[in-house]
Design an enzyme around this catalytic site. Sequence first.
Site, PDB file in Angstrom:
ATOM      1  N   SER A 180       0.800  -1.230   0.000  1.00 35.32           N
ATOM      2  CA  SER A 180       0.000   0.000   0.000  1.00 35.32           C
ATOM      3  C   SER A 180       0.832   1.279   0.000  1.00 35.32           C
ATOM      4  O   SER A 180       0.384   2.296  -0.525  1.00 35.32           O
ATOM      5  CB  SER A 180      -0.949  -0.005   1.192  1.00 35.32           C
ATOM      6  N   HIS A 208      -5.350  -3.316  -3.045  1.00 33.22           N
ATOM      7  CA  HIS A 208      -5.023  -2.328  -4.081  1.00 33.22           C
ATOM      8  C   HIS A 208      -4.957  -2.944  -5.482  1.00 33.22           C
ATOM      9  O   HIS A 208      -4.725  -2.230  -6.455  1.00 33.22           O
ATOM     10  CB  HIS A 208      -3.700  -1.624  -3.750  1.00 33.22           C
ATOM     11  N   LYS A 239     -11.763   1.183  -2.487  1.00 30.98           N
ATOM     12  CA  LYS A 239     -10.696   1.724  -3.340  1.00 30.98           C
ATOM     13  C   LYS A 239     -11.186   1.674  -4.798  1.00 30.98           C
ATOM     14  O   LYS A 239     -11.995   2.507  -5.182  1.00 30.98           O
ATOM     15  CB  LYS A 239      -9.410   0.949  -3.066  1.00 30.98           C
TER      16      LYS A 239
HETATM   17  C1  LIG Z   1      -3.464  -3.743   2.089  1.00 24.87           C
HETATM   18  C2  LIG Z   1      -4.638  -3.116   2.757  1.00 24.87           C
HETATM   19  N1  LIG Z   1      -5.502  -3.891   3.427  1.00 24.87           N
HETATM   20  C3  LIG Z   1      -6.582  -3.366   4.038  1.00 24.87           C
HETATM   21  C4  LIG Z   1      -6.835  -2.020   4.007  1.00 24.87           C
HETATM   22  C5  LIG Z   1      -8.015  -1.469   4.733  1.00 24.87           C
HETATM   23  O1  LIG Z   1      -9.096  -1.321   3.868  1.00 24.87           O
HETATM   24  P1  LIG Z   1     -10.312  -0.377   4.258  1.00 24.87           P
HETATM   25  O2  LIG Z   1      -9.922   1.004   3.882  1.00 24.87           O
HETATM   26  O3  LIG Z   1     -11.461  -0.935   3.482  1.00 24.87           O
HETATM   27  O4  LIG Z   1     -10.509  -0.516   5.734  1.00 24.87           O
HETATM   28  C6  LIG Z   1      -5.978  -1.175   3.313  1.00 24.87           C
HETATM   29  C7  LIG Z   1      -6.269   0.280   3.273  1.00 24.87           C
HETATM   30  O5  LIG Z   1      -5.567   1.104   2.841  1.00 24.87           O
HETATM   31  C8  LIG Z   1      -4.849  -1.730   2.683  1.00 24.87           C
HETATM   32  O6  LIG Z   1      -3.980  -0.948   2.043  1.00 24.87           O
END
Ligand SMILES: Cc1ncc(COP(=O)(O)O)c(C=O)c1O
Length: 392
Positions: A180, A208, A239
């Site tokens: 991320s 992502h 996203k």
């Molecule tokens: C790899 C990863 N997993 C989970 C999440 C969390 O997702 P959410 O924004 O739906 O809580 C993110 C958020 O940036 C992320 O980058």
Amino acid sequence: MSVSPWHERFNTLVDQGLDREMRVITSPVGPSVETPDGPKLLFCSNDYLGLAADPRIGDAVARSAKKWGPGTAASRLISGNTSSHAELEKRLARFMGTQAAVLFPTGFQANVGALPALVGEGDVIFSDELNHASLIDGSRLSDAPVRIYRHADARHLEQLLEEEPSSTGIRLVVTDAIFSMDGDLTPIEDICSVADRHDARIYLDEAHSLGVIGPGGRGLAAQKGLADRTAIRIGTMGKAFGVAGAFAACDSDAAGILVSRARSLLYTTGPPVPIVEALIESLEIVEGADDLRARLADNISFFKDLAHEAGVSLIPSDTPIQPVPIGPSDRAMAVSASLWDMGFFVQGIRPPTVRAGTSRLRVTLCASHTRRQIEDLVGALADALETETKNK
Ligand SMILES: Cc1ncc(COP(=O)(O)O)c(C=O)c1O
């Protein structure tokens, strides 16, 4: 009034330059947004396909809100589960090619709920050192020991697996698909081979990559033809899907455990039906959005080429996440602030999100950006970085 017990702790954060404030936008998300400081070109959202303000999804929300109203009024395990939740899960499982998909309110909740439900005492987690905070926290919440392997290093993973005495428990390799904050990919082919050799299972967070890569936007494992080699794939829908929510795509036994044991699913109110029905609409759009994925890929290479010509160095990445390394956190925040003044919204990323000394700007590209907007960004980035270097 008495002094807050957090006064000194907060002041310490301020002194270290690590306090944070939330910027405000006053218009729908898009390539350009309104703010109290005037219009800004937005280059830090995760709206990779430009769907966050898509009218088709907005209409689905409005229709659904009229029919169902906003609230589910209970956990899904009590009375907050509707035919729309079930329909979305059925469609997500079909989309991912798995026996089941279990919906969570957010990606963070998916990871902090699923990991402790799926592994515990007697099992072992193997985790990439740059995994997302929700994977780290989910791993910590489980009773399984966590072995951390060097970033994207399948050989180190193999070494750790070899060192771990074999047991009857589950050995779970946990990794982001696209990281991320760095934008690079996990070496999924190597990870699968290592996991096969050592009887380990794979938990892949496609936050992502879902919607962005792979056939119909099915993500990294599907792109490489390795979907069947993963045990659990997490998809987030705040996203590329432009809404909110997440799911675990898995076999029906794992799904049964999640529905029975994942505390962030059991003990939280069911997602609002208008959100769920927006996701049904969004899923249909995402699956057919090869044109948007092509435009996004084009924007990514256009940005990289221009940055190279302008002497703006980037952390190597072929994904929509294109970080500009800066180093010290105060410098990253200063460059972000001068970009803001020039009309660009690009967030600085600093500890604890990334390691000390590796602060950066996290530039993200979307399908909805125009070439002109990207040209303007690169020009502004080059100017802001040059000014900051002179002021050092
Ligand atoms: C790899 C990863 N997993 C989970 C999440 C969390 O997702 P959410 O924004 O739906 O809580 C993110 C958020 O940036 C992320 O980058």
